[in-house]
Scaffold this active site. Sequence first.
Site, mmCIF file in Angstrom:
data_model
loop_
_atom_site.group_PDB
_atom_site.id
_atom_site.type_symbol
_atom_site.label_atom_id
_atom_site.label_comp_id
_atom_site.label_asym_id
_atom_site.label_seq_id
_atom_site.Cartn_x
_atom_site.Cartn_y
_atom_site.Cartn_z
ATOM 1 N N LYS A 284 1.026 -1.299 -0.066
ATOM 2 C CA LYS A 284 0.072 -0.199 0.090
ATOM 3 C C LYS A 284 0.709 1.181 0.067
ATOM 4 O O LYS A 284 0.322 2.161 -0.088
ATOM 5 C CB LYS A 284 -0.879 0.012 1.270
ATOM 6 N N GLU B 8 -5.398 -3.410 -6.621
ATOM 7 C CA GLU B 8 -6.795 -3.873 -6.076
ATOM 8 C C GLU B 8 -6.798 -4.209 -4.508
ATOM 9 O O GLU B 8 -7.625 -3.898 -3.661
ATOM 10 C CB GLU B 8 -7.298 -4.748 -6.829
ATOM 11 N N VAL C 42 -6.881 -2.531 -0.755
ATOM 12 C CA VAL C 42 -8.234 -2.464 0.077
ATOM 13 C C VAL C 42 -9.050 -3.548 -0.129
ATOM 14 O O VAL C 42 -9.479 -4.082 -1.485
ATOM 15 C CB VAL C 42 -8.905 -1.024 -0.342
ATOM 16 N N ALA D 209 -8.330 -6.937 0.371
ATOM 17 C CA ALA D 209 -7.852 -8.202 -0.190
ATOM 18 C C ALA D 209 -8.378 -8.497 -1.723
ATOM 19 O O ALA D 209 -8.152 -7.665 -2.654
ATOM 20 C CB ALA D 209 -8.155 -9.382 0.833
ATOM 21 N N LEU E 149 -11.588 -8.468 -2.684
ATOM 22 C CA LEU E 149 -12.874 -7.652 -2.910
ATOM 23 C C LEU E 149 -12.769 -6.791 -4.116
ATOM 24 O O LEU E 149 -11.522 -5.917 -4.076
ATOM 25 C CB LEU E 149 -13.450 -6.863 -1.793
ATOM 26 N N GLY F 188 -2.505 -15.113 10.002
ATOM 27 C CA GLY F 188 -2.193 -14.516 8.904
ATOM 28 C C GLY F 188 -3.146 -13.209 8.350
ATOM 29 O O GLY F 188 -2.862 -12.658 7.230
ATOM 30 N N GLU G 128 -0.864 -7.209 9.388
ATOM 31 C CA GLU G 128 0.590 -6.936 8.779
ATOM 32 C C GLU G 128 1.838 -7.514 9.826
ATOM 33 O O GLU G 128 1.440 -8.017 11.092
ATOM 34 C CB GLU G 128 0.686 -5.409 8.808
ATOM 35 N N LYS H 261 -5.836 2.922 3.603
ATOM 36 C CA LYS H 261 -7.124 2.335 2.765
ATOM 37 C C LYS H 261 -7.891 3.249 2.304
ATOM 38 O O LYS H 261 -8.355 3.599 1.214
ATOM 39 C CB LYS H 261 -7.830 0.974 3.435
#
Length: 818
Positions: free
Chosen positions: A585, A612, A615, A617, A619, A670, A673, A688
């Site tokens: 990011k 993509e 933000v 994952a 989606l 997992g 971060e 995000k």
Amino acid sequence: MKVLKFGGTSVANAQAVLQVEKIIKKESANQRIVVIVSALHGVTDVLINTAELASQSDENYLQHLKDLEEKHIAIVKELFPISGQSSWLSFVKKHFNDIEDLCNGIFILGELTPRTKDKLTSYGEFLSSNIIAARLQLAGLDVVWMNSADHIKTNSNYTHAKVDFITSEKNLKNYFEKNHNQIFLAPGFIASDENGNRTTLGRGGSDYSASIIASAIDAQELQIWTDVSGMMTADPRLVSQAKIIPEISYQEAMELSHFGAKVLYPPTIQPVMIKNIDLRIKNTFDDEASGTLVTHCLPSYGKDQEQQQIAVGISNMNNIALLTLQGSGMVGVPGISAKLFQCLSHEKINVILITQSSSEHSITIAIDQKEVFHAENAINSAFEDDLRLKRIEPVQIENRLSIVALVGENMKSRSGVSAKMFGCLGNNGINIRAIAQGSSEKNISIVISENDTKKAVNILHEEFFESEVKQIHLYICGTGNVGTKLIQQVYAQNKYLKEHLSMNLRIVGLSNSRKMVLSNQGISENEYADLLENGEIASAHKFSNEIRTRNLRNSVFVDLTANAEVPEIYEDLLKKSVNIVACNKIAAASDYENYKKLKSLAKNHNCKFFFETNVGAGLPIIGTINDLVRSGDAITSIQAVLSGTLNFVFNHYDGTQLFSEVVAQAQKEGFTEPDPRLDLAGTDVARKILILAREAGFPLDFNEIENIGFLPEECMQGDVKHFYKMLVKYDDHFKNLFDQAKRDGKILKYVAEFNNGKAKVGLQHIAPDSDLYHLYGKDNIVIFKTLRYSEQPLVVKGAGAGAEVTASGVFADIVRSV
């Protein structure tokens, strides 16, 4: 009127029947319809197997009957309320008593005659049609059950009865003239002879029943509803790239179905073709799909002959045997062919394909392999004298063969079609045993070894229906949780991409924080871990230099790190027209001028900069914003839960365990971060919402986002180990936050908001009536309000964290980038 036929898979269970009900309601809204249904999925096969077991004095037939009865009882219980079940349960039990009596008779006699077999197998359609008709009546529809056997008349050739079309048409016309219900529901497959004995129309006969009725009443359209969305360019079980054929002529459909396309029972086409009634193949479970239209009009593939598709499809039949009759005594002797086909006809053996040498020295026919024994005996008997005098040689038989047919109206008079077909097969080592081409030139059929079927069909499909495969070169930086999953997905999915998208992903570079490896020929699945472990010392800038120096076509750089150094190489890569897909990011959330410059570089150098997964994952959040903006809409506000980590934490934290334990669990699985404070302090969420606002067209910077934190200041000091110690120290603080929300009947959610050009993030108490309330596990949600979605917002919701879904989102960006 329309005629709709629903196959066995369309009425396989209660859920499927309810879908059929939905379709019938829609189709009958403005017109009368006739509905033909098959037996419940698999029932006819089980009935036949049951009868065969009984005829062999095998008592296991009783268990088969019990299973079938339970199947029908179960569907009655699911389709009808308790108050309405009694009569239909009795109906099922009564008829299964009849079926059992019939099977007991077969068991005692040790014999299964064709007539008995027809009577037994007819129960499948009889039961399903009555149950479904009752269900439609329960739903308030004006439906009447019609017994097909009363109207469709045949000869007494049991199991493959020949239809008396004149009598059947007269019966059906009279019936529909006298009855005026909106919906007529009838069993397919079954008919009766002149004595009223039950007959059947052959396997697949429900399609035929529907076609007979459609022809008799001059229906507006015949619809065949099944579990696929139409006829396909090839069998999808063999060719995963197979595509739906939108429009096809009667003749083409007949050729494809004759040579193995299972969507249509071959005799179905003839009755409607005579009356020029359109036939449409539809998918019960995707009723909005247009399906395949089979029509008397020729399909239009282009404006002129050169633009038209040469072929419409490829079909294949397995379990084929070739029988060759040859000998010098056949040359110039009239009646040999007639004698051959007459003896086979007498044994009711269907000849699928015929080819004859120009010298008349031999005739080769293709038949179903299971009929070889009877065919050989029949031919030997018919040509007994010729065989004894050695004018004709004994029949030569080849088993385990397949027929593959290339079909298309536009093959006619097009030069080079056969050369193209045989050339591509020959180049791939496919030996052709026999060839047949009709005088209409709509079909070229070949007989090959059954072992070569899949290979041959794929070769022909690639040659006639697919374009050249595009080679994509991937450089992946970051091989942690997400990176490992992505690599696995690339290797696992590459075959699919080749077959469906004509795209081949080749991993040519891998790098982690320590080592890197590059290979223009590609890095294999089995060796990539060892090669990387033994690779050269890694450096982001060195990796970038290698990418630019190699200058491979269609290159994609994938950043799966959280490292601030890696985005520094983006500019150089974009200038070299290398596509970038970033999970990292940092670049998209960097100062606005840098973000804007990277976007501009991608545009100016005709490459892609996709992020993509920054933000949500996997989606489609950023993509949704892009689509809205490109279509002229404008984002007015965003409300979102954007941290899978924080959502996981607050969904699992109930005040009974340590808050630190829940955070540790999220990190172990997992969802966080590497440094969980980026999530819990709101830094990640702030990035995000910043990215979303920028993509929506607002020039925000990170320092303009209001961040209302909930972590005590001590938690932000020191390293990660110290952070967890502080979480334990302040556990009462976190419990108080939870308890306060609980007292108000609310829950805790970490919410990001953007409104009127301003953004903020922070912990909020969410009431049960909020769209943000019902989020579970690692789910994210984004609620967009726009000029078009002003009253009812646009909502994107789903799993927003986890290595698997994040990798899949990166994968999707890779595919879109090229």
